[in-house]
Design a protein around this motif. Structure first.
Motif, mmCIF file in Angstrom:
data_model
loop_
_atom_site.group_PDB
_atom_site.id
_atom_site.type_symbol
_atom_site.label_atom_id
_atom_site.label_comp_id
_atom_site.label_asym_id
_atom_site.label_seq_id
_atom_site.Cartn_x
_atom_site.Cartn_y
_atom_site.Cartn_z
ATOM 1 N N ASP A 1 -9.962 23.853 -19.333
ATOM 2 C CA ASP A 1 -10.631 22.551 -19.372
ATOM 3 C C ASP A 1 -10.168 21.648 -18.229
ATOM 4 N N LEU A 2 -8.891 21.687 -17.931
ATOM 5 C CA LEU A 2 -8.351 20.829 -16.864
ATOM 6 C C LEU A 2 -8.778 21.283 -15.471
ATOM 7 N N ALA A 3 -9.218 22.525 -15.332
ATOM 8 C CA ALA A 3 -9.618 23.047 -14.007
ATOM 9 C C ALA A 3 -10.735 22.223 -13.390
ATOM 10 N N ALA A 4 -11.564 21.590 -14.198
ATOM 11 C CA ALA A 4 -12.677 20.800 -13.689
ATOM 12 C C ALA A 4 -12.311 19.335 -13.467
ATOM 13 N N ASP A 5 -11.099 18.939 -13.787
ATOM 14 C CA ASP A 5 -10.683 17.539 -13.684
ATOM 15 C C ASP A 5 -10.337 17.197 -12.231
ATOM 16 N N ALA A 6 -11.160 16.363 -11.609
ATOM 17 C CA ALA A 6 -10.966 16.002 -10.197
ATOM 18 C C ALA A 6 -9.738 15.123 -9.977
ATOM 19 N N SER A 7 -9.210 14.497 -11.033
ATOM 20 C CA SER A 7 -8.047 13.629 -10.855
ATOM 21 C C SER A 7 -6.743 14.412 -10.755
ATOM 22 N N LEU A 8 -6.780 15.701 -11.093
ATOM 23 C CA LEU A 8 -5.566 16.513 -11.006
ATOM 24 C C LEU A 8 -5.355 16.958 -9.571
ATOM 25 N N LEU A 9 -4.140 16.807 -9.093
ATOM 26 C CA LEU A 9 -3.782 17.251 -7.751
ATOM 27 C C LEU A 9 -3.283 18.686 -7.856
ATOM 28 N N ARG A 10 -3.468 19.446 -6.811
ATOM 29 C CA ARG A 10 -3.182 20.880 -6.894
ATOM 30 C C ARG A 10 -2.291 21.388 -5.755
ATOM 31 N N PRO A 11 -1.066 20.861 -5.658
ATOM 32 C CA PRO A 11 -0.141 21.434 -4.681
ATOM 33 C C PRO A 11 0.246 22.846 -5.116
ATOM 34 N N PRO A 12 0.796 23.644 -4.201
ATOM 35 C CA PRO A 12 1.184 25.019 -4.568
ATOM 36 C C PRO A 12 2.116 25.039 -5.780
ATOM 37 N N GLY A 13 1.812 25.922 -6.728
ATOM 38 C CA GLY A 13 2.621 26.082 -7.918
ATOM 39 C C GLY A 13 2.227 25.185 -9.084
ATOM 40 N N ALA B 1 10.205 32.422 -25.508
ATOM 41 C CA ALA B 1 10.145 31.659 -24.263
ATOM 42 C C ALA B 1 9.161 30.503 -24.412
ATOM 43 N N VAL B 2 9.471 29.412 -23.764
ATOM 44 C CA VAL B 2 8.586 28.256 -23.739
ATOM 45 C C VAL B 2 7.645 28.440 -22.550
ATOM 46 N N GLN B 3 6.342 28.371 -22.799
ATOM 47 C CA GLN B 3 5.363 28.436 -21.725
ATOM 48 C C GLN B 3 5.094 27.013 -21.258
ATOM 49 N N VAL B 4 5.278 26.769 -19.955
ATOM 50 C CA VAL B 4 5.146 25.426 -19.400
ATOM 51 C C VAL B 4 4.268 25.479 -18.165
ATOM 52 N N ALA B 5 3.346 24.528 -18.068
ATOM 53 C CA ALA B 5 2.555 24.330 -16.851
ATOM 54 C C ALA B 5 2.697 22.859 -16.483
ATOM 55 N N ARG B 6 2.994 22.610 -15.216
ATOM 56 C CA ARG B 6 3.195 21.236 -14.750
ATOM 57 C C ARG B 6 2.315 20.962 -13.547
ATOM 58 N N GLY B 7 1.986 19.696 -13.392
ATOM 59 C CA GLY B 7 1.230 19.310 -12.219
ATOM 60 C C GLY B 7 1.057 17.805 -12.158
ATOM 61 N N PRO B 8 0.721 17.291 -10.975
ATOM 62 C CA PRO B 8 0.521 15.854 -10.809
ATOM 63 C C PRO B 8 -0.941 15.463 -11.036
ATOM 64 N N ARG B 9 -1.130 14.213 -11.412
ATOM 65 C CA ARG B 9 -2.461 13.648 -11.588
ATOM 66 C C ARG B 9 -2.488 12.298 -10.899
ATOM 67 N N SER B 10 -3.553 12.055 -10.149
ATOM 68 C CA SER B 10 -3.748 10.750 -9.531
ATOM 69 C C SER B 10 -4.428 9.848 -10.545
ATOM 70 N N ASP B 11 -3.961 8.610 -10.648
ATOM 71 C CA ASP B 11 -4.606 7.695 -11.591
ATOM 72 C C ASP B 11 -5.804 6.997 -10.958
ATOM 73 N N GLY B 12 -6.113 7.319 -9.695
ATOM 74 C CA GLY B 12 -7.246 6.717 -9.020
ATOM 75 C C GLY B 12 -6.949 5.343 -8.449
ATOM 76 N N LEU B 13 -5.765 4.844 -8.677
ATOM 77 C CA LEU B 13 -5.381 3.522 -8.195
ATOM 78 C C LEU B 13 -4.175 3.594 -7.274
ATOM 79 N N GLY B 14 -3.876 4.777 -6.770
ATOM 80 C CA GLY B 14 -2.736 4.967 -5.889
ATOM 81 C C GLY B 14 -1.472 5.400 -6.610
ATOM 82 N N GLY B 15 -1.516 5.497 -7.920
ATOM 83 C CA GLY B 15 -0.367 5.927 -8.698
ATOM 84 C C GLY B 15 -0.455 7.402 -9.044
ATOM 85 N N VAL B 16 0.677 7.943 -9.469
ATOM 86 C CA VAL B 16 0.749 9.360 -9.803
ATOM 87 C C VAL B 16 1.410 9.521 -11.164
ATOM 88 N N GLU B 17 0.917 10.499 -11.908
ATOM 89 C CA GLU B 17 1.529 10.888 -13.173
ATOM 90 C C GLU B 17 1.934 12.343 -13.078
#
Length: 181
Positions: A91-103, A135-151
């Protein structure tokens, strides 16, 4: 947070800042809408400066206490869903606000200390014992809030129930607001 988690977060922040600079701050160029207010297409935070995800997520502040230090709790929000990690990532693959650096957004198996850190109120040994050999399965990544901030978004499965006695099969989403540089 562990050193590895902090390093990953730092890479995401730098990548997000570079990406925002390369976009030329699209929101600033777009300007106000016809009502004179900022563009409302991006979800804005409620209360804690962190966005609310769309879909069947249910907010659960218990997990903020579990992972965040008292000093940083206002920068975090936590949500849970019954959906498995793979479905959430699709579902998140289509989210344009997610940033996609390597990893970013790549699931990995981690120990509990790397998945949850040691800043929160939960006894790390209790959490480790709860997971046992799972094992704990974890996926991490940044998201732009569209206002210059990052989550920083962290997806975790399985995750502890509120009693710290059982593992839930769904996905836990931890969102941390990254302070501006």
């Amino acid at each position: 947070m562990t050193r590895r988690a902090l390093l990953v977060l730092a890479v995401f922040v730098v990548a997000a800042r570079v990406a925002a600079g390369m976009r030329g701050d699209v929101d600033a160029q777009r300007g106000p809408d016809r009502t004179g207010t900022a563009d409302q297409s991006q979800p804005l935070a409620t209360g804690s400066n962190v966005a609310t995800p769309t879909g069947d997520w249910r907010e659960d502040p218990f997990y903020v206490d579990l992972i965040a230090s008292r000093a940083r709790r206002a920068d975090y929000r936590a949500f849970v869903t019954a959906r498995p990690l793979e479905a959430v990532l699709r579902d998140l693959a289509a989210d344009a606000s997610l940033l996609r650096p390597p990893g970013a957004w790549t699931p990995e198996s981690l120990g509990t200390a790397d998945a949850f850190g040691d800043d929160g109120e939960a006894n790390r040994w209790t959490v480790a014992r709860l997971y046992g050999g799972v094992a704990v399965q974890v996926a991490r990544g940044p998201r732009s809030d569209g206002l210059g901030g990052v989550e920083n978004w962290t997806l975790v499965t399985p995750y502890p129930d509120r009693t710290l006695r059982h593992l839930e099969r769904g996905t836990l989403l931890l969102i941390a607001r990254v302070p501006p540089l």
